[in-house]
Scaffold this motif. Sequence first.
Motif, mmCIF file in Angstrom:
data_model
loop_
_atom_site.group_PDB
_atom_site.id
_atom_site.type_symbol
_atom_site.label_atom_id
_atom_site.label_comp_id
_atom_site.label_asym_id
_atom_site.label_seq_id
_atom_site.Cartn_x
_atom_site.Cartn_y
_atom_site.Cartn_z
ATOM 1 N N ARG A 1 -1.531 19.366 9.497
ATOM 2 C CA ARG A 1 -1.506 19.086 8.061
ATOM 3 C C ARG A 1 -1.137 20.339 7.267
ATOM 4 N N MET A 2 -1.603 21.480 7.696
ATOM 5 C CA MET A 2 -1.275 22.726 6.995
ATOM 6 C C MET A 2 0.217 22.995 7.031
ATOM 7 N N GLN A 3 0.891 22.504 8.060
ATOM 8 C CA GLN A 3 2.343 22.696 8.154
ATOM 9 C C GLN A 3 3.125 21.670 7.324
ATOM 10 N N GLY A 4 2.435 20.625 6.853
ATOM 11 C CA GLY A 4 3.119 19.628 6.029
ATOM 12 C C GLY A 4 3.196 18.247 6.633
ATOM 13 N N TYR A 5 2.755 18.080 7.893
ATOM 14 C CA TYR A 5 2.753 16.758 8.513
ATOM 15 C C TYR A 5 1.680 15.883 7.861
ATOM 16 N N ARG A 6 1.880 14.561 7.960
ATOM 17 C CA ARG A 6 0.861 13.624 7.500
ATOM 18 C C ARG A 6 0.362 12.778 8.670
ATOM 19 N N ILE A 7 -0.768 12.100 8.441
ATOM 20 C CA ILE A 7 -1.441 11.384 9.523
ATOM 21 C C ILE A 7 -1.608 9.917 9.145
ATOM 22 N N ALA A 8 -1.364 9.037 10.109
ATOM 23 C CA ALA A 8 -1.615 7.606 9.934
ATOM 24 C C ALA A 8 -2.510 7.114 11.065
ATOM 25 N N ILE A 9 -3.398 6.180 10.730
ATOM 26 C CA ILE A 9 -4.220 5.518 11.748
ATOM 27 C C ILE A 9 -3.669 4.116 11.940
ATOM 28 N N ASP A 10 -3.351 3.776 13.189
ATOM 29 C CA ASP A 10 -2.739 2.488 13.495
ATOM 30 C C ASP A 10 -3.812 1.443 13.815
ATOM 31 N N ASP A 11 -3.429 0.170 13.713
ATOM 32 C CA ASP A 11 -4.247 -0.967 14.165
ATOM 33 C C ASP A 11 -5.590 -1.082 13.459
ATOM 34 N N ALA A 12 -5.688 -0.644 12.201
ATOM 35 C CA ALA A 12 -6.951 -0.799 11.475
ATOM 36 C C ALA A 12 -7.271 -2.283 11.346
ATOM 37 N N GLY A 13 -8.530 -2.607 11.558
ATOM 38 C CA GLY A 13 -8.956 -4.000 11.496
ATOM 39 C C GLY A 13 -8.973 -4.661 12.857
ATOM 40 N N ALA A 14 -8.478 -3.951 13.889
ATOM 41 C CA ALA A 14 -8.425 -4.541 15.223
ATOM 42 C C ALA A 14 -9.609 -4.125 16.085
#
Length: 594
Positions: free
Chosen positions: A147-160
């Motif tokens: 994140r400090m380098q500028g990348y972002r994060i996603a969490i997949d399959d929420a609700g599963a």
Amino acid sequence: MGTQSDVFEQFQTILREQRIHAVYQPIISLHDGGVMGYEALSRGPEHSPFHSPLEMFQFAEQQGELYKLEQLAREKAIQGSILEHEQQLLFINISSHVLEDPGFVPGKTLEILQKFGLRPNNVVFEITERSSIEDFTLAKKILAHYRMQGYRIAIDDAGAGYSSLQAIAELQPDFIKIDRSLIENIHRNKVKAYILETFVTFAQKMNISLIAEGIEQVEELAKLTQMGVHYAQGYLLGKPALTAAKVQDTLRTIIWQHRNVQGGNMTWHIGGLKTPVGIFHTKVLISEVADYFKRNQEAVGVVIVQDDCPKGLVMRDRLFQHLAGQYAYSLYWNRTIDSVMDASPLIVDEQVAVEQVSLLATSRAINQLYDLVIITSDGKMAGTASIRTILESITNVRMESARVANPLTGLPGNLQINRELNKRIKENETFHVIYADLDYFKWFNDRFGFQKGDQLIQYTADVMQQAIAFYGTPNDFVGHVGGDDFIAISTTLAPKLLCQEMINRFESGVRMFYEDVEWEYVFDRSGNQVRSEGVTLSLSLVICSCETPISLEHISQTAAQLKKQAKAHKGSIYCFQALGSQSPIGISSSERID
């Protein structure tokens, strides 16, 4: 599939010869119908047992080769990237198991990005549910570095499954991808819709963007757009492919028609804040831009364009920092401005909501936080807005809204309600007014106390807004007249269905306020005993056809008459009448929920 040794050898050959490639599925904005980015999906060789990514990655995990395969998949995804401009994002899958692999060394992905001309702020690491995260402390440490380098994060399959919810709580991602199992037939399944409502509310509070996966039906798309989900992907919107996607005009129209505008909120577009700015071509010399800044001391930045389309931004302070060194003038003076401009500034369409632009602007890197926001109209240069202007306008509107809003519910009060009604009358187009009133609320307040009474008022406000989100349209409005009286103004094509939804929602939850207390009679406002199960909801639906002139007083008088009729009937009910046409009064009772 062959013997185990044959299969293993085929897999090793794929790794050794890098025989996989990426296809890209578009992720679509449910605000404007544009392509926000792409999810990169790996494919093995055709006519191979490993053509399916599921088979390939499962086998890699069993053989202890998951890190090698994922590293290769990331490189292929970046190498074949089809991003069309700097604002688009590339979603790259990484399994949670890989985060704990000692070979997952920070810096490798950056090398690949630089090799193919991309930057960390173009990339979202999408953590998949192939295996749950076992060491959140380590995962958070690794992801913090990215994140400090500028990348972002996603969490997949929420609700599963539970593990994805735990990952959301621990990792606080930038994006949450809602699993197809929760999205399928959401327009027909109210339980799924209620669950997704919770996600939407949570995401708003945490400044997280939601992405709904697996959209296959137009009705699903319309419902998700209406509910306020930010982005969507699925076969309806675009299949995985090797080339850039174009959203069908019919689907874009559906998105525009159903865009969520929360009832009671004052929503306006960034185009209303645009101001003129200095404009230069990409091949203008740096010396010319520097001279412009010297002649125009009030100018904080200029936009660099090509064919009237913005290509970059130059801020005054940053340019003069470039020219401040001992040999800087001789080094830079006769270069073209595109060599020092910011090639990926924040560029937004004039129709984007101001609050959405504020979120985008304030989430930028600290050194870009106060850069101008570039505003376009149909892709062409239209103007800019400063962060100060954006934040001041939001503050002013919120202060005005708070000044005239109901202090209990935060909904607009009578001043804004009258403004909205007069505006609709002047537009001379069909709209619907729904007045809502609680029956036996005084009895409830006396029996259960003012605190419970306030909670019931707030619950009714939520019911009105949630029903509007389901069956209303963009720019619908919800206001709080006062006490236990509310108003909704809508242009829905199904106003009776909207009333029924309000009643169903109210009836399904009002019992929780009774604390298992039993009674045989309630008391009306005159103190008379009335046999009733408790508080009910009376709705007056005034259908304003505008075929003949109508007035605010006419609407109010009609609603009062309908309210009197509704209260004469037992239980939650709505009565309706059309104004501006010859339609007669009609009465309809609610469907009771047991």
